[in-house]
Design a protein around this motif. Sequence first.
Motif, PDB file in Angstrom:
ATOM      1  N   GLY A 270      54.568  48.655  60.236  1.00 28.57           N
ATOM      2  CA  GLY A 270      55.387  47.508  60.577  1.00 28.57           C
ATOM      3  C   GLY A 270      55.972  47.550  61.976  1.00 28.57           C
ATOM      4  O   GLY A 270      56.602  46.588  62.416  1.00 28.57           O
ATOM      5  N   GLU A 271      55.782  48.668  62.669  1.00 24.61           N
ATOM      6  CA  GLU A 271      56.254  48.758  64.043  1.00 24.61           C
ATOM      7  C   GLU A 271      55.289  48.026  64.981  1.00 24.61           C
ATOM      8  O   GLU A 271      54.141  47.759  64.624  1.00 24.61           O
ATOM      9  CB  GLU A 271      56.383  50.227  64.471  1.00 24.61           C
ATOM     10  N   TRP A 272      55.756  47.717  66.199  1.00 27.64           N
ATOM     11  CA  TRP A 272      54.893  47.035  67.165  1.00 27.64           C
ATOM     12  C   TRP A 272      55.139  47.577  68.555  1.00 27.64           C
ATOM     13  O   TRP A 272      56.174  48.174  68.849  1.00 27.64           O
ATOM     14  CB  TRP A 272      55.123  45.526  67.152  1.00 27.64           C
ATOM     15  N   LEU A 273      54.141  47.397  69.413  1.00 29.12           N
ATOM     16  CA  LEU A 273      54.250  47.716  70.825  1.00 29.12           C
ATOM     17  C   LEU A 273      53.775  46.512  71.627  1.00 29.12           C
ATOM     18  O   LEU A 273      52.968  45.711  71.146  1.00 29.12           O
ATOM     19  CB  LEU A 273      53.403  48.936  71.204  1.00 29.12           C
ATOM     20  N   ILE A 274      54.277  46.396  72.855  1.00 29.41           N
ATOM     21  CA  ILE A 274      53.824  45.358  73.786  1.00 29.41           C
ATOM     22  C   ILE A 274      53.317  46.065  75.034  1.00 29.41           C
ATOM     23  O   ILE A 274      53.935  47.021  75.520  1.00 29.41           O
ATOM     24  CB  ILE A 274      54.961  44.397  74.147  1.00 29.41           C
ATOM     25  N   GLY A 275      52.178  45.599  75.541  1.00 33.86           N
ATOM     26  CA  GLY A 275      51.619  46.199  76.745  1.00 33.86           C
ATOM     27  C   GLY A 275      51.093  45.158  77.706  1.00 33.86           C
ATOM     28  O   GLY A 275      50.863  44.002  77.347  1.00 33.86           O
TER      29      GLY A 275
END
Length: 260
Positions: free
Chosen positions: A59-64
């Motif tokens: 459920g975690e997210w990253l933005i790149g």
Amino acid sequence: MADLRKINSLTKYPSIPTHHALDPKNGGLFEEPAAYTGTVIGTEKVDGTNGRIILLPDGEWLIGSREDLLTASGDIVHNPALGIVDALRPVAEKAATIGVGGFGEMLVFYLEVYGSKQLPAWKHYGAGEPAHRLFDVASIPDDMFAWDIDRIASWRQHGGQDFASERVLNELAERIGVDVTPRLFEIDGADLPADIEGMRRFMDGYRSTLVATSGEPGLNEGIVLRAPDRSVISKARFQDYDRTLKRRSQAAKRPEKVSR
């Protein structure tokens, strides 16, 4: 702890080949178009910067950006580069609610972030208001974290990523509440002009952007061509065709050397 270098490499967006083969020596085009059979979907190539949202199974997210990871869920401080995080954080938070079930270990949304005054082409889209459009989605298998970083890079560079079809792409866009890049036309591959001059004339009908946020719409960067299942994809940029045809015209005007 997940290996962030592997996540970054696994989820980078690959370069899209030019529709007519590119001459690496001078940036001109060869008379060698991409081969399409059946339907071809033409979409606007929005002139901004690539952003990606990476959903993890917990459920975690990253933005790149295209090259670097900029923030993750729970971060207090983020990398402000090109306004990508500010534009995509609300999308990431909404996307995290759908989960990655049935897709793979990771689900990656690729969006064009455009219109911000931090970006060179912002004047074509309005008064500097940032905006975004979804253009691709990929799923990453759960066994790839066992690979070393060199193998991952080679897999990505040789087209290993599993991208969503046109149907699934549009379904996911609706689920997370974003718009896709404008769909300009559907055409049979056999009806696409095969030569460079013909393709440039064909592109003239799609010169203005359809995603201006305010004011009069400016110019778009070009067209992305794709098969509905995304098995073939290529880009046709106005600057590539104009540069090639200008060089041809200049070469035709040069006097021929007289041999003695």
